[in-house]
Design an enzyme around this catalytic site. Sequence first.
Site, PDB file in Angstrom:
ATOM      1  N   HIS A  15      -4.123 -35.227  25.717  1.00 16.54           N
ATOM      2  CA  HIS A  15      -5.017 -34.581  24.754  1.00 16.54           C
ATOM      3  C   HIS A  15      -4.137 -33.760  23.823  1.00 16.54           C
ATOM      4  CE1 HIS A  15      -8.246 -32.624  22.779  1.00 16.54           C
ATOM      5  NE2 HIS A  15      -7.977 -31.443  23.302  1.00 16.54           N
ATOM      6  N   ASP A  17      -3.630 -31.315  21.114  1.00 16.60           N
ATOM      7  CA  ASP A  17      -3.952 -30.230  20.196  1.00 16.60           C
ATOM      8  C   ASP A  17      -2.765 -30.077  19.255  1.00 16.60           C
ATOM      9  OD1 ASP A  17      -6.463 -29.289  21.458  1.00 16.60           O
ATOM     10  OD2 ASP A  17      -5.115 -28.894  23.142  1.00 16.60           O
ATOM     11  N   ASP A 127     -13.002 -32.760  23.907  1.00 11.35           N
ATOM     12  CA  ASP A 127     -12.979 -31.309  24.056  1.00 11.35           C
ATOM     13  C   ASP A 127     -13.707 -30.603  22.932  1.00 11.35           C
ATOM     14  OD1 ASP A 127     -12.366 -28.968  25.351  1.00 11.35           O
ATOM     15  OD2 ASP A 127     -10.354 -28.788  24.523  1.00 11.35           O
ATOM     16  N   HIS A 353     -10.301 -28.668  16.745  1.00 11.44           N
ATOM     17  CA  HIS A 353     -11.144 -27.606  17.294  1.00 11.44           C
ATOM     18  C   HIS A 353     -10.394 -26.310  17.535  1.00 11.44           C
ATOM     19  CE1 HIS A 353      -9.977 -30.469  20.543  1.00 11.44           C
ATOM     20  NE2 HIS A 353      -9.540 -29.371  21.137  1.00 11.44           N
TER      21      HIS A 353
END
Length: 917
Positions: A15, A17, A127, A353
Site C-alpha cells: 500500500h 502512501d 484505505d 488520502h
Amino acid sequence: MSTPKAVIHVISHTHWDREWYMPYEAHHAKLIQTMDGLLDIMDNDPEFRSFYLDGQTIVLEDYLQVYPEKREKLIGLVQEGKLSAGPWYILQDEFLTSSESNIRNMQIGHRDAKVYGPVSKLGYFPDSFGNMGQAAQILQQAGITTAVFGRGVKATGFNNSVADATDLESPFSELYWESPDGSRVLGILFANWYNNGMEIPEDPAAARKFWDKAIANASRYASTPHLLLMNGCDHQPAQANLSAALRTARELYPDYEFIHSNYDDYVQAVQASLPERLSTIRGELRGQRTDGWFTLVNTASSRIYIKQLNQENQTMLEKIAEPLAAFAHAQGRPYPHGLLNYAWKTLMQNHPHDSICGCSVDEVYHEMKTRFEKSKGVAAAVIADSLAHLSTQINTSGFAAISTDSVPFVVYGTSGYSQSGVVTVELELGRRYFRPGEHPTETARQALEQTAAEGCLVNHLGEKLDFTSVDLGVRFGYDLPDDKFRQPYFARAVAVTFETGKLPAMGYSAYAWVPSASASASASASTQSASLIAQPNTMENAHLHVTIEGDGSLAVTDKSSGQTYTGLGVYENVGDIGNEYIFKQPNGDTAITTKGVPARISVVEDTPYRATYEVTHTFDIPEQADERLQQEIETMVSFLDRQAQRSSKLVPITIVTRVSLNRSEQGVRVRAVFDNPAKDHRLRVLFPSDITAASHYADSIFEVAERATVPTAEWVNPSNCQHQSAFVDVHEAGRGLTIANKGLNEYEVMRDGRGTIAVTILRSIGELGDWGVFLTPEAQCLGQNAAEWMILPHCGGDTRYAAYQQAYGFQVPLQVSQTDLHEGSLPAEQSLLPWNGNGSGLALSSLKVNEDRGDIIARWYNMSGEPAELNLISGTSSSLYESTVLEDEGVAIQVSDGSATLPVSGHKIISIGFSAK
C-alpha cells in the site's frame, strides 16, 4: 456432500502512501528500493507470480522518473500479468476531492495503464476514509464489477484489528454494494485489513502459529472457500522468501490449497462460489454502525487551508478552464489536452488520502502548496487563452454606435446555471507600446495624460448600468504575440464594479465602458436603484431581509416563505486534544461562543447593487492545552485516555466578518478573516435552522446524500461531524436552510433542539496521530486564516434544488475578458450549452473535450431520486450519443429540430457526447 477444499489466495502487494510520515522524496527513495527489490525477486524466483501495485499508476510513473530505461521491462511484466496497472492514477480520498476529480483520476489511470498493458479492472479502495455512495455506478460505467475496500462497514477497526462486534452490517466479507440509482457491484471487505498475510514465516513452528490465526480470522467472515491473505502493508517491500514460506504452508496444511494468487483469479473464484444470498449495503460507507471514534471524518477539518486551495484548484480546472477551452475549441482553437492533463496530474498528486486529508507531517504541505500553485498556474493560462480566443469571436461592434471609444469586455458564467453576480473588472485604457531604446517614463506620461478615468457602463443592449469605479492610474503590462517578440506597454487602469444582471447558463454577455467625453445619447439612461440599506444594521433586496444583531449574529427573513432564521453566524470555540485524524474535546470542556457578546458593526459598502457590513468580534480563548497534553502526545497516550485540559492563560482572538447582500441574489455572502493566536482548539460557525428533522442533506460525490441527524445506537462519540462538498441542507415543509461553502469540508447538524448546522472553519492540532510520535506544529494553523460561506434560505420541498444550484454557483467565480470593437460570428449574449431540466433536480457536473475523438462531453447527475428530463439544444450540425465516465461512444440520441430530450432516472450520472460528424 463433501466440504469444498479451502483455497488460500495470497496476494502480494504494497500500500503505497506517496507521502505521509515522511515527505514525498523520502517515500520516493523508499519506492525505488522497493521496486528494485521486487524486480530482482521476479527475475530470480519463477514461483513469485504477481504483485499488485496498489491500484495506482503513479507508482510506475514515479519509478520511471528515476529509471526511465526500465519502461520496457515494466511493460513486459504488466503484459505477462506479473504487475498490475491502474485503474486509478492515485488512491484519492473520495470525499475531499470533487466528483470530477474522482472521474479524472479514473480516466487518467486507465489511459496511463493502457500504455503498459491490461488495465486492472478492480475498484480498489483499500484505505479510503469512508467510501462514496455513487462508487458502484461509477465503477459499472467504467466496466468494473467488483470493489475491494477497507473501511466504512463494521468489522475492521482503526488500528487494523478485527472487531468483536455482533449485528454486523454484513455477516460476510463479501456483499453487494449498491449506489442510490440501483447500480450494483460485488464488494469485498478487508475484514482482517490489507495486511493479514504480511511477513509469512518460513520456519515451520512460526508458520503454524501464524497460519492457525490467519486462517481462522479469514474464515470467520468469508462466504466462500476462497480465503484472501494480503501479503504486504504500508510501504512494505515484497517478501523475498514468500515462495519458500508457501511451500512450508503446503506441507503443514495438506487440506488447504495455497496459491500465490492475483486479484483477477481470486475475484473470479469468489464470484463462482458465492452463496445464493448476500447482504446488500446501499450508498455511502462511512462507518456509521460503529462507536464513531474511528471514521476519520475529522481529517476534513485538518489544515483547512489545504482544502481551500484544493477547492479553488478543482474549480479552476473543471468548472472554468475545461468548459472555456471546449467552447474555444468549438470556435476553432485546438483543445489543450496536454496542458490540462499535466494540470490535473499535478493537482491529483495532492489527492492521496494522507495528503489532502491533512494527516501528514508538515513538510508534506510545503510541497503540496507548490503543486497547487503549479496546477493553478496552468489552469489560469488555459483560461486566459480561451477567453482571449472566444472574445475575438463575439460581435462587439454594436457598442460603436454609442461611442467609437467604447472599451468592450465580456463576462462569462461557467457554473452551468443562469446567475447574476457582482464583478470587478480592471480595464486598460489607451495602451501605449514602447520599444527598446524609447523612454518608458514618457510613454507612461502619455498614457495617463491622453486618457480619462471617468465614464459610464452599458450592457449589450446599450442600457446604462449602476457601477462604481476606481482610477488605478498608469501601470505596466505586456503582450506575448504568437508571431513576434514581447510587446511592453503602459496603460491607464480603471477598476469597475457592477452587477451583471442574469447571465445565460454556461454562457456570456458583453458590456462596454464608455469614456465620459465620448458618451452619446444613444445609451439608455440607467434607473438609479435605491440603497439596499433600509435602516441601521439591516439590508434588504427583493428576496431577503437581513438584520445584524448586536452580537453580530444575523436574522434572515426569506420573503418567499415568510420564515425568519435567527442567531445565524455565532462563533463557537472549544478545545481539541486529538490529532490530525480525530477531534477530541477535553473532558468537561465548555464551549466559548460569541452569543450575546457585543460586536462592532459598520457599513463598508453601500451601492445600488450591493451592501456590505463589517462585523468585528474580539473575545478571549485559552492560549493552548495545558502542559499535560504534550506529555501525553510524547508517550503515545491514546487520545481517548487523555486527561489534558485547556490552559488557564487567555489570549484575544479577533474575527472580522464581512456580510454582503447583492441586489439580485437569494443568499447572503459572508467572508471571515482572523489571525489565529491559539493552539489545540476548534472554531466553528453556527446556523440554527429551527427545523426538527430525522435526516439532513449534504453535497457529496455525484449526489446530495441524505444522512441521519441522530446517529445509530452504537455511536458513543459526542461529536457527529460529517463530510460535505459544496453545501449542507436541513429542511421541512415550507422551510429550509442551505449553507454553501468554499473549501470548508466538515459540518455537524447538532442535536440541540434547534437543528443547528455547525461548519468548522479552523481546527488546530499539534500531532499526526496513528502509529507513532510525529509532531506537526504547522497543523496548529497559527496566523492568518479566512473562510467563506453563503446562507441560502428556501421554502423546502423541491425549492431546495434551486438553492443547491446557487450553492454550486457560489463556488464558481465569473470570468471577465477585455476585448475591442469588432464584428464576430457569435452574438453579444449567448448560452454556449443551452440546457434545462424538467424536474428541478439536475446538476451540471462538467464540460470538456474527449482526447481520442475530439468530441465535447458534458455530464449531469440527478440530485433527486425522482425521474427527470434533460432538454438539450445541440444545433443542427451535431449528433449526440450517450457516453460513460470513461467517455466511450455509446448509443446515438435522436435529435429533432436541433434539440433532444433524455430521461434521467433518479440519482443517475449521465454523460452526453456531442459529435460534429
